[in-house]
Motif scaffolding. Sequence first.
Motif, short mmCIF file in Angstrom:
data_model
loop_
_atom_site.label_atom_id
_atom_site.label_comp_id
_atom_site.label_asym_id
_atom_site.label_seq_id
_atom_site.Cartn_x
_atom_site.Cartn_y
_atom_site.Cartn_z
N ARG A 57 0.42 -0.95 0.31
CA ARG A 57 -0.59 0.08 0.24
C ARG A 57 1.15 0.84 0.02
O ARG A 57 0.39 2.11 -0.40
N SER A 190 -1.81 -4.44 1.95
CA SER A 190 -2.45 -3.40 3.20
C SER A 190 -2.32 -3.80 4.43
O SER A 190 -2.67 -5.41 4.86
N ASP A 192 -4.46 -1.99 6.32
CA ASP A 192 -5.75 -0.98 6.62
C ASP A 192 -6.38 -2.26 6.75
O ASP A 192 -6.54 -3.28 6.67
N THR A 193 -7.50 -1.82 7.49
CA THR A 193 -8.35 -2.46 7.50
C THR A 193 -9.63 -3.10 6.22
O THR A 193 -8.78 -2.21 5.14
N ALA A 194 -10.27 -3.84 5.71
CA ALA A 194 -10.93 -4.56 4.70
C ALA A 194 -11.70 -3.40 3.99
O ALA A 194 -11.28 -3.35 2.72
N THR A 197 -9.24 -0.69 2.62
CA THR A 197 -8.07 -1.07 1.67
C THR A 197 -8.84 -2.06 0.51
O THR A 197 -8.40 -1.35 -0.80
N GLU A 198 -10.35 -2.23 0.08
CA GLU A 198 -10.88 -2.38 -0.63
C GLU A 198 -11.08 -0.78 -1.51
O GLU A 198 -11.37 -1.09 -2.53
N CYS A 209 -6.75 -7.22 -4.15
CA CYS A 209 -6.63 -6.64 -3.13
C CYS A 209 -6.31 -7.60 -1.41
O CYS A 209 -6.79 -8.72 -1.28
N PRO A 211 -6.74 -7.42 2.55
CA PRO A 211 -6.05 -6.70 4.14
C PRO A 211 -5.30 -7.08 4.84
O PRO A 211 -5.71 -8.48 5.25
N GLU A 212 -5.12 -6.11 6.15
CA GLU A 212 -4.32 -6.51 6.53
C GLU A 212 -3.52 -7.80 6.70
O GLU A 212 -3.98 -8.91 7.85
#
Length: 338
Positions: A57, A190, A192-194, A197-198, A209, A211-212
């Motif tokens: 990210r 990423s 970051d949160t889902a 990120t989405e 993608c 996330p987390e």
Amino acid sequence: MTAALVVLGAGAAMAYVLGSWFPRIVAGWVGRGHGIESVPAPAWATAAKVGTVVLDRWGTVTTGKLRVTTVDPLEPDHLRNLRWFAGALEHEAEGRLARAIARISPRGKVTAFEQVPGCGVRGSVDRHPVRVGRPGWVGMAERNDLGVVVGVELDERPLGYLVVGDDIRKDATASVSRLTALGVTPVLVSDDTARNTEHLAQSCGIERCHPEIAPEKRARLVAELQEQGQVVAFATSRAEDAEAQAVADLGVGGGGGVRLQDLDAGRIATLLSTARGVVAGSRLARVLALVPAVVGLALVLLGLGSVLIAAVCAVAALVTAAVVGAIVVVRSQNLSRT
């Protein structure tokens, strides 16, 4: 005749060698003008085969920074105070979130600064007690905005909310399109949160993608992609991703072998396109360089040649190898930016 054949043979051999390495030299010269700082010789061939690039990210589709996207005071006339007191306090803190908030105001006179793990920061700005952190920590209602929501308290009273999000590169969508145009699949990873990120992936045109995803899991992701038959590049600036880069076929940035001016996805597209030009240029240069040599050989065998003609054909083979290789490399860079 023997001397002519020796000259032709030497010229053909030199042209073959020149065709093999000269495109890499040209790619290095031209690449530096486009932010490609260093590519190990074997990495060009690997980069030409990349079918999937994993993008961290930070720094690829974003600038590597966060920015304040929303400043929302509880009272409209408190907008200036919200920016001033929150920004002044965060100048004393560390981290991307703190730097983003600090950019919305100049420094102030801060005393009794303290960072509260998992909550936020507090201190006095111009003798006014201020707290910046999780809304619940400062006695404010939680919100569900995209990004990171922080609450700001001044003089033990809620002042307002700040929302901090990714600073997406202006050309991120175009850069991702350049990758897909090359037949390369971008995969965003990423911390970051889902939801965030989405949103980032959709904003840039990336379909896949993760996330987390912790650093230790990223190496496994790369391995899974390789098991699917993909040649994988991993682009990151984070030292924590060293294991994933070691597993990947090509490491870009961080501890990887390829160094770029920055990790802009468009620059990565230029790297991969140039690598394909290097491989194609080397192949074509070696083949076409043989044409003058074959012509010279035919003339010598027919009794129409001489050492001088053989030398001319040998030089023509060298020039052909250099020019063809250079043209293919430069053309590949130009095409990658269209």
